[in-house]
Design an enzyme around this catalytic site. Structure first.
Site, PDB file in Angstrom:
ATOM      1  N   ASP A  66      41.867  37.430  33.042  1.00  0.00           N
ATOM      2  CA  ASP A  66      42.107  37.842  34.394  1.00  0.00           C
ATOM      3  C   ASP A  66      41.127  37.491  35.418  1.00  0.00           C
ATOM      4  O   ASP A  66      41.289  37.938  36.620  1.00  0.00           O
ATOM      5  CB  ASP A  66      42.311  39.173  34.189  1.00  0.00           C
ATOM      6  CG  ASP A  66      41.077  40.062  33.577  1.00  0.00           C
ATOM      7  OD1 ASP A  66      39.973  39.396  33.459  1.00  0.00           O
ATOM      8  OD2 ASP A  66      41.197  41.407  33.631  1.00  0.00           O
ATOM      9  N   SER A  67      40.257  36.551  34.895  1.00  0.00           N
ATOM     10  CA  SER A  67      39.461  35.865  36.068  1.00  0.00           C
ATOM     11  C   SER A  67      39.978  35.140  36.860  1.00  0.00           C
ATOM     12  O   SER A  67      39.633  34.724  38.193  1.00  0.00           O
ATOM     13  CB  SER A  67      38.050  35.243  35.177  1.00  0.00           C
ATOM     14  OG  SER A  67      38.884  34.235  34.298  1.00  0.00           O
ATOM     15  N   ASP A 109      44.473  37.835  28.521  1.00  0.00           N
ATOM     16  CA  ASP A 109      43.778  39.306  28.958  1.00  0.00           C
ATOM     17  C   ASP A 109      44.846  40.130  29.223  1.00  0.00           C
ATOM     18  O   ASP A 109      45.833  40.051  30.073  1.00  0.00           O
ATOM     19  CB  ASP A 109      43.034  38.838  29.932  1.00  0.00           C
ATOM     20  CG  ASP A 109      41.352  38.711  29.672  1.00  0.00           C
ATOM     21  OD1 ASP A 109      41.051  39.278  28.704  1.00  0.00           O
ATOM     22  OD2 ASP A 109      40.569  38.494  30.719  1.00  0.00           O
ATOM     23  N   LYS A 139      43.518  39.956  24.646  1.00  0.00           N
ATOM     24  CA  LYS A 139      42.049  40.717  24.747  1.00  0.00           C
ATOM     25  C   LYS A 139      42.195  41.946  25.725  1.00  0.00           C
ATOM     26  O   LYS A 139      42.694  41.838  26.732  1.00  0.00           O
ATOM     27  CB  LYS A 139      40.973  39.496  25.151  1.00  0.00           C
ATOM     28  CG  LYS A 139      39.607  40.141  25.580  1.00  0.00           C
ATOM     29  CD  LYS A 139      38.743  39.055  25.812  1.00  0.00           C
ATOM     30  CE  LYS A 139      38.664  38.585  27.313  1.00  0.00           C
ATOM     31  NZ  LYS A 139      38.161  39.497  28.363  1.00  0.00           N
ATOM     32  N   GLU A 141      39.372  44.946  27.500  1.00  0.00           N
ATOM     33  CA  GLU A 141      37.987  45.504  27.725  1.00  0.00           C
ATOM     34  C   GLU A 141      37.568  46.903  27.187  1.00  0.00           C
ATOM     35  O   GLU A 141      38.882  47.504  27.612  1.00  0.00           O
ATOM     36  CB  GLU A 141      37.489  45.441  29.368  1.00  0.00           C
ATOM     37  CG  GLU A 141      37.808  43.790  29.686  1.00  0.00           C
ATOM     38  CD  GLU A 141      37.438  43.771  31.220  1.00  0.00           C
ATOM     39  OE1 GLU A 141      37.006  44.758  31.943  1.00  0.00           O
ATOM     40  OE2 GLU A 141      37.660  42.631  31.744  1.00  0.00           O
ATOM     41  N   GLU A 208      29.597  40.312  27.040  1.00  0.00           N
ATOM     42  CA  GLU A 208      29.508  39.635  28.495  1.00  0.00           C
ATOM     43  C   GLU A 208      28.042  40.344  29.020  1.00  0.00           C
ATOM     44  O   GLU A 208      28.140  41.560  29.063  1.00  0.00           O
ATOM     45  CB  GLU A 208      30.737  39.864  29.204  1.00  0.00           C
ATOM     46  CG  GLU A 208      30.336  39.447  30.552  1.00  0.00           C
ATOM     47  CD  GLU A 208      31.585  39.224  31.551  1.00  0.00           C
ATOM     48  OE1 GLU A 208      32.727  39.175  30.965  1.00  0.00           O
ATOM     49  OE2 GLU A 208      31.565  38.895  32.728  1.00  0.00           O
TER      50      GLU A 208
HETATM   51  O1  KIV Z   1      38.547  37.113  32.487  1.00  0.00           O
HETATM   52  C1  KIV Z   1      37.871  36.432  31.712  1.00  0.00           C
HETATM   53  O2  KIV Z   1      37.863  35.084  32.089  1.00  0.00           O
HETATM   54  C2  KIV Z   1      37.050  36.684  30.863  1.00  0.00           C
HETATM   55  C3  KIV Z   1      35.782  35.785  30.267  1.00  0.00           C
HETATM   56  C4  KIV Z   1      34.853  35.693  31.314  1.00  0.00           C
HETATM   57  C5  KIV Z   1      35.295  36.432  28.967  1.00  0.00           C
HETATM   58  O3  KIV Z   1      37.338  37.797  30.446  1.00  0.00           O
END
Ligand code: KIV
Length: 314
Positions: A66-67, A109, A139, A141, A208
């Site tokens: 989600d970056s 994510d 993934k 969090e 992280e």
């Molecule tokens: O969103 C993302 O790119 C991430 C990584 C930096 C682990 O969660």
């Protein structure tokens, strides 16, 4: 206009469409790599071309992070990213891998708001990311509080990668993008979280921005692979955001980023060259121009005077 799309749009080498027996990296491979002491290389990607390139470079695992909200969409956090957007990017990456016989393990994510409100919501979001986005795992969090959510998603047959330490979706709760677990009590809590996430069924865990001493301890105590970002060299694998790795930004990078290229400068120099050539009438040249020597075109005046007649070429 004549010619096929393939003939005219040769922007990049054609992707192979041949069917091959390329084996995809699975959750079992990642577990085996940890056991064998083989480091796992992970990078983010958000589009088909990047997915193909990083896969062909030998990456083990691609994260559709989600970056994307920060490095592609221009937000100052990951919070505005929606599940539909994650599905859009994940499916683009999946197509890039499919067209190039990619082998990388693909993780997506779950964005903010897609799994925090309830268990059913979380399972439905994970199922959409798998079925519509084409990822093999999701993934999310959070620490021990997310044990139930993880159990439910895993029970639905979807592997879950955990993510603790600096969890960007909690940026406001954390008070900023800060290194986590710097005092013994907080470090102990993160170690407990890590154990609980493994017990809940996570097959891997992102760590992280935590101290090296803590990530080494977590990595030793877990049987699932740890993937670090700003967590030092002792993790079982490493992940970087592709824009950071390639040096798209020219400013100061966070301490944990290593730039393996300076593409920001390369792109600017290339576009400056293009601008100069367009303004100077240098581009396009003969080399980039089409010709049809037998073409006859009637001037506008003659065409209206004698409709249908063939006149002097202009
Ligand atoms: O969103 C993302 O790119 C991430 C990584 C930096 C682990 O969660």
């Amino acid at each position: 206009m004549g010619g096929t799309r393939e003939g005219l749009h040769r922007r990049s080498p054609p992707m192979s469409t041949a069917v091959s027996a390329t084996k995809r990296v699975t959750v079992n491979d990642l577990r085996r790599m940890k056991a064998a002491g083989e480091k796992i290389a992970v990078v983010t990607a958000y589009d088909a071309t990047t997915a193909r390139l990083v896969d062909q470079a030998g990456i083990d695992c691609i994260l559709v992070g989600d970056s994307v909200g920060m490095v592609v969409q221009g937000h100052d956090s990951t919070l505005p990213v929606t599940l539909d957007q994650m599905i859009y990017h994940a499916s683009s990456v999946r197509r890039g891998l499919a067209r190039s016989n990619g082998h990388a393990h693909l993780v997506g994510d779950l964005p903010f708001g897609s799994y925090q409100a309830g268990l059913d919501d979380a399972v439905r979001s994970a199922m959409r990311l798998v079925s519509e986005g084409g990822v093999e795992a999701v993934k999310l969090e959070g620490g021990a509080d997310y044990g139930d959510v993880i159990r439910r998603i895993v029970r639905a047959g979807i592997p879950v990668m955990g993510h603790i330490g600096l969890t960007p979706q909690s940026v406001h709760k954390l008070g900023g993008y800060l290194v986590q677990g710097k005092d013994s009590e907080k470090a102990q809590r993160l170690l407990r979280d890590a154990r609980e996430l493994e017990a809940a069924g996570c097959y891997a865990l992102v760590l992280e921005c935590i101290p090296t001493e803590l990530s080494r301890s977590i990595t030793r105590q877990l049987s699932i692979p740890t993937i670090g970002i700003g967590a030092g060299p002792h993790c079982d694998g490493q992940v970087l955001v592709i824009h950071d790795l390639l040096g798209f930004d020219t400013g100061v990078a966070p301490k944990f980023v290593k730039r393996y290229a300076t593409l920001g400068e390369t792109i600017q120099a290339a576009v400056q060259g293009y601008v100069a050539e367009v303004r100077g009438g240098v581009f396009p040249s003969e080399e980039q121009s089409y010709h049809a020597p037998t073409l006859r075109i009637v001037t506008a005046e003659k065409e209206s005077a004698q409709p249908g007649s063939v006149g002097r070429p202009v």
